[in-house]
Design a protein around this motif. Structure first.
Motif, PDB file in Angstrom:
ATOM      1  N   THR A  49       0.831  -1.206   0.000  1.00  0.00           N
ATOM      2  CA  THR A  49       0.000   0.000   0.000  1.00  0.00           C
ATOM      3  C   THR A  49       0.867   1.258   0.000  1.00  0.00           C
ATOM      4  OG1 THR A  49      -0.200   0.143   2.410  1.00  0.00           O
ATOM      5  CG2 THR A  49      -1.843  -1.199   1.243  1.00  0.00           C
ATOM      6  N   VAL A  50       2.173   1.102   0.262  1.00  0.00           N
ATOM      7  CA  VAL A  50       3.102   2.230   0.274  1.00  0.00           C
ATOM      8  C   VAL A  50       4.016   2.200  -0.949  1.00  0.00           C
ATOM      9  CG1 VAL A  50       4.974   3.358   1.562  1.00  0.00           C
ATOM     10  CG2 VAL A  50       3.058   2.308   2.798  1.00  0.00           C
ATOM     11  N   ILE A  51       4.610   1.050  -1.218  1.00  0.00           N
ATOM     12  CA  ILE A  51       5.492   0.855  -2.375  1.00  0.00           C
ATOM     13  C   ILE A  51       4.894  -0.272  -3.207  1.00  0.00           C
ATOM     14  CG2 ILE A  51       7.790   0.152  -3.161  1.00  0.00           C
ATOM     15  CD1 ILE A  51       8.896   1.289  -0.539  1.00  0.00           C
ATOM     16  N   PRO A  52       4.609  -0.031  -4.472  1.00  0.00           N
ATOM     17  CA  PRO A  52       4.013  -1.086  -5.300  1.00  0.00           C
ATOM     18  C   PRO A  52       4.961  -2.277  -5.490  1.00  0.00           C
ATOM     19  CG  PRO A  52       3.856   1.067  -6.374  1.00  0.00           C
ATOM     20  CD  PRO A  52       4.754   1.232  -5.199  1.00  0.00           C
ATOM     21  N   GLY A  53       4.393  -3.474  -5.494  1.00  0.00           N
ATOM     22  CA  GLY A  53       5.168  -4.672  -5.774  1.00  0.00           C
ATOM     23  C   GLY A  53       5.809  -4.603  -7.151  1.00  0.00           C
ATOM     24  N   ARG A  54       6.968  -5.214  -7.281  1.00  0.00           N
ATOM     25  CA  ARG A  54       7.755  -5.266  -8.521  1.00  0.00           C
ATOM     26  C   ARG A  54       8.373  -3.921  -8.905  1.00  0.00           C
ATOM     27  NH1 ARG A  54       3.384  -8.755 -10.003  1.00  0.00           N
ATOM     28  NH2 ARG A  54       4.140 -10.883 -10.210  1.00  0.00           N
ATOM     29  N   SER A  55       8.212  -2.915  -8.067  1.00  0.00           N
ATOM     30  CA  SER A  55       8.806  -1.619  -8.405  1.00  0.00           C
ATOM     31  C   SER A  55      10.265  -1.567  -7.960  1.00  0.00           C
ATOM     32  CB  SER A  55       8.005  -0.479  -7.770  1.00  0.00           C
ATOM     33  OG  SER A  55       8.026  -0.576  -6.366  1.00  0.00           O
ATOM     34  N   ARG A  56      10.985  -0.597  -8.501  1.00  0.00           N
ATOM     35  CA  ARG A  56      12.383  -0.373  -8.140  1.00  0.00           C
ATOM     36  C   ARG A  56      12.476   0.907  -7.323  1.00  0.00           C
ATOM     37  NH1 ARG A  56      15.115   1.170 -12.229  1.00  0.00           N
ATOM     38  NH2 ARG A  56      13.294   1.646 -13.466  1.00  0.00           N
ATOM     39  N   VAL A  57      13.334   0.879  -6.297  1.00  0.00           N
ATOM     40  CA  VAL A  57      13.552   2.058  -5.469  1.00  0.00           C
ATOM     41  C   VAL A  57      15.051   2.263  -5.273  1.00  0.00           C
ATOM     42  CG1 VAL A  57      11.350   1.831  -4.236  1.00  0.00           C
ATOM     43  CG2 VAL A  57      13.400   0.769  -3.292  1.00  0.00           C
ATOM     44  N   TYR A  58      15.417   3.474  -4.876  1.00  0.00           N
ATOM     45  CA  TYR A  58      16.806   3.817  -4.550  1.00  0.00           C
ATOM     46  C   TYR A  58      16.811   4.225  -3.081  1.00  0.00           C
ATOM     47  CZ  TYR A  58      21.398   6.005  -4.833  1.00  0.00           C
ATOM     48  OH  TYR A  58      22.710   6.331  -4.644  1.00  0.00           O
ATOM     49  N   ILE A  59      17.705   3.615  -2.295  1.00  0.00           N
ATOM     50  CA  ILE A  59      17.722   3.837  -0.851  1.00  0.00           C
ATOM     51  C   ILE A  59      19.061   4.437  -0.433  1.00  0.00           C
ATOM     52  CG2 ILE A  59      17.510   2.753   1.421  1.00  0.00           C
ATOM     53  CD1 ILE A  59      16.034   0.430  -0.009  1.00  0.00           C
ATOM     54  N   ALA A  60      19.001   5.516   0.365  1.00  0.00           N
ATOM     55  CA  ALA A  60      20.197   6.146   0.938  1.00  0.00           C
ATOM     56  C   ALA A  60      19.822   6.709   2.302  1.00  0.00           C
ATOM     57  CB  ALA A  60      20.714   7.247   0.029  1.00  0.00           C
ATOM     58  N   SER A  61      20.814   6.882   3.168  1.00  0.00           N
ATOM     59  CA  SER A  61      20.549   7.484   4.469  1.00  0.00           C
ATOM     60  C   SER A  61      20.096   8.922   4.270  1.00  0.00           C
ATOM     61  CB  SER A  61      21.796   7.426   5.354  1.00  0.00           C
ATOM     62  OG  SER A  61      22.848   8.167   4.781  1.00  0.00           O
ATOM     63  N   SER A  62      19.399   9.456   5.255  1.00  0.00           N
ATOM     64  CA  SER A  62      18.866  10.818   5.126  1.00  0.00           C
ATOM     65  C   SER A  62      19.972  11.858   4.993  1.00  0.00           C
ATOM     66  CB  SER A  62      17.956  11.145   6.303  1.00  0.00           C
ATOM     67  OG  SER A  62      18.659  10.993   7.518  1.00  0.00           O
ATOM     68  N   ASP A  63      21.173  11.572   5.525  1.00  0.00           N
ATOM     69  CA  ASP A  63      22.279  12.528   5.386  1.00  0.00           C
ATOM     70  C   ASP A  63      23.142  12.245   4.153  1.00  0.00           C
ATOM     71  OD1 ASP A  63      23.750  10.280   6.083  1.00  0.00           O
ATOM     72  OD2 ASP A  63      24.431  11.082   8.000  1.00  0.00           O
ATOM     73  N   GLY A  64      22.822  11.166   3.417  1.00  0.00           N
ATOM     74  CA  GLY A  64      23.543  10.842   2.190  1.00  0.00           C
ATOM     75  C   GLY A  64      24.873  10.132   2.375  1.00  0.00           C
ATOM     76  N   ARG A  65      25.278   9.866   3.617  1.00  0.00           N
ATOM     77  CA  ARG A  65      26.582   9.229   3.845  1.00  0.00           C
ATOM     78  C   ARG A  65      26.577   7.736   3.564  1.00  0.00           C
ATOM     79  NH1 ARG A  65      28.565  11.054   9.594  1.00  0.00           N
ATOM     80  NH2 ARG A  65      26.348  11.090  10.010  1.00  0.00           N
ATOM     81  N   ARG A  66      25.438   7.098   3.676  1.00  0.00           N
ATOM     82  CA  ARG A  66      25.354   5.659   3.395  1.00  0.00           C
ATOM     83  C   ARG A  66      24.378   5.426   2.265  1.00  0.00           C
ATOM     84  NH1 ARG A  66      23.204   0.618   6.305  1.00  0.00           N
ATOM     85  NH2 ARG A  66      24.090  -0.947   4.949  1.00  0.00           N
ATOM     86  N   VAL A  67      24.847   4.811   1.211  1.00  0.00           N
ATOM     87  CA  VAL A  67      24.003   4.509   0.056  1.00  0.00           C
ATOM     88  C   VAL A  67      23.824   2.994  -0.032  1.00  0.00           C
ATOM     89  CG1 VAL A  67      23.828   4.601  -2.455  1.00  0.00           C
ATOM     90  CG2 VAL A  67      24.742   6.565  -1.186  1.00  0.00           C
ATOM     91  N   VAL A  68      22.589   2.557   0.015  1.00  0.00           N
ATOM     92  CA  VAL A  68      22.270   1.145  -0.185  1.00  0.00           C
ATOM     93  C   VAL A  68      22.167   0.881  -1.677  1.00  0.00           C
ATOM     94  CG1 VAL A  68      20.565  -0.656   0.244  1.00  0.00           C
ATOM     95  CG2 VAL A  68      21.125   0.973   2.043  1.00  0.00           C
ATOM     96  N   GLY A  69      21.553   1.816  -2.405  1.00  0.00           N
ATOM     97  CA  GLY A  69      21.445   1.703  -3.851  1.00  0.00           C
ATOM     98  C   GLY A  69      20.092   1.229  -4.310  1.00  0.00           C
ATOM     99  N   GLU A  70      20.050   0.767  -5.548  1.00  0.00           N
ATOM    100  CA  GLU A  70      18.793   0.338  -6.153  1.00  0.00           C
ATOM    101  C   GLU A  70      18.396  -1.030  -5.621  1.00  0.00           C
ATOM    102  OE1 GLU A  70      17.075  -0.747 -10.544  1.00  0.00           O
ATOM    103  OE2 GLU A  70      18.519   0.897 -10.395  1.00  0.00           O
ATOM    104  N   ARG A  71      17.109  -1.171  -5.302  1.00  0.00           N
ATOM    105  CA  ARG A  71      16.546  -2.426  -4.826  1.00  0.00           C
ATOM    106  C   ARG A  71      15.214  -2.655  -5.510  1.00  0.00           C
ATOM    107  NH1 ARG A  71      21.080  -2.661  -3.548  1.00  0.00           N
ATOM    108  NH2 ARG A  71      21.970  -3.159  -1.527  1.00  0.00           N
ATOM    109  N   SER A  72      14.766  -3.923  -5.505  1.00  0.00           N
ATOM    110  CA  SER A  72      13.519  -4.305  -6.143  1.00  0.00           C
ATOM    111  C   SER A  72      12.529  -4.802  -5.087  1.00  0.00           C
ATOM    112  CB  SER A  72      13.800  -5.413  -7.158  1.00  0.00           C
ATOM    113  OG  SER A  72      12.610  -5.841  -7.755  1.00  0.00           O
TER     114      SER A  72
END
Length: 131
Positions: free
Chosen positions: A64-87
């Motif tokens: 209900t928040v993020i649609p299934g099968r979608s791609r997202v980019y994740i990083a810390s709020s201060d930008g120091r840690r980047v997780v990157g693209e996830r599915s």
């Protein structure tokens, strides 16, 4: 075990019924009453609700928040840690609202590696990239 699990000899198995679930104080199933009666079957990969689950690429989401099968980019709020693209390959009964579970792989070694890289990301920024 939720969905698909991995055995000690690195095969993937899935629960197909049997054993009967015990319910905890909150009324949620937590353990099998009779594990010897559980029916398991081998499968070729860990399967999520929307796609196969891949270590360090897949996340579980509230659809209900993020649609299934979608791609997202994740990083810390201060930008120091980047997780990157996830599915968004899976869901989970414990995920409600703006919460993501990152799949770092099966077992304690994967958990230690994730924690060693900074662990939990509170207040991370998540950017929707599309499908």
């Amino acid at each position: 075990m939720q969905g698909t699990g991995e055995t000690l000899d690195h095969r993937f198995v899935r629960w197909n019924g049997g054993g009967g679930w015990h319910k905890n104080a909150a009324g949620h199933p937590d353990i099998l009453n009779k594990p010897a009666q559980a029916r398991l079957s081998e499968t070729d990969a860990a399967h999520g609700c929307f796609a196969d689950v891949v270590a360090n690429r897949s996340i579980a989401i509230d659809p209900t928040v993020i649609p299934g099968r979608s791609r997202v980019y994740i990083a810390s709020s201060d930008g120091r840690r980047v997780v990157g693209e996830r599915s968004a390959d899976d869901t989970s009964g414990g995920i409600r609202g703006a919460h993501i579970d990152h799949f770092s792989g099966p077992g304690s070694a994967a958990t230690r590696a994730w924690q060693g890289s900074g662990g939990d990301l509170q207040n991370a920024r998540v950017k929707f990239l599309g499908y």
